[in-house]
Motif scaffolding. Structure first.
Motif: not given
Length: 85
Positions: A13-14, A23-27, A69-72
């Motif tokens: 999260p940092a 993140f799982g929900e977003l995915l 993940l890279v985008t976030l």
């Protein structure tokens, strides 16, 4: 560097700015839409249906989970794009 280790470190999260559960929900929410848009773009570019089986052809360096993940991380940290030569 092993990709699994990098994925685990970047999903903290940092760095990503969201919890792993979020993140799982977003995915789950974004993946079907991204896949449909990608298939539509590929269909249009090909001018018709697939000519090869699903999974044939060149392999992607980053799968969708890694791309998200890279985008976030990029948006969270404001990392500039690398400039070529």
């Amino acid at each position: 560097m092993r990709l699994a280790w990098v994925r685990a470190a970047c999903s903290h999260p940092a760095l990503s700015g969201i919890s792993r559960a979020h993140f799982g929900e977003l995915l789950e929410e974004v993946a079907p839409r991204w896949t449909a848009a990608r298939e539509s773009a590929l269909h249009e570019r090909r001018g018709g249906d697939r000519r090869r089986a699903v999974g044939a052809g060149p392999k992607q360096c980053l799968v969708f989970v890694d791309r998200l993940l890279v985008t976030l991380v990029h948006l969270r940290l404001g990392i500039p794009h690398a400039r070529a030569g």
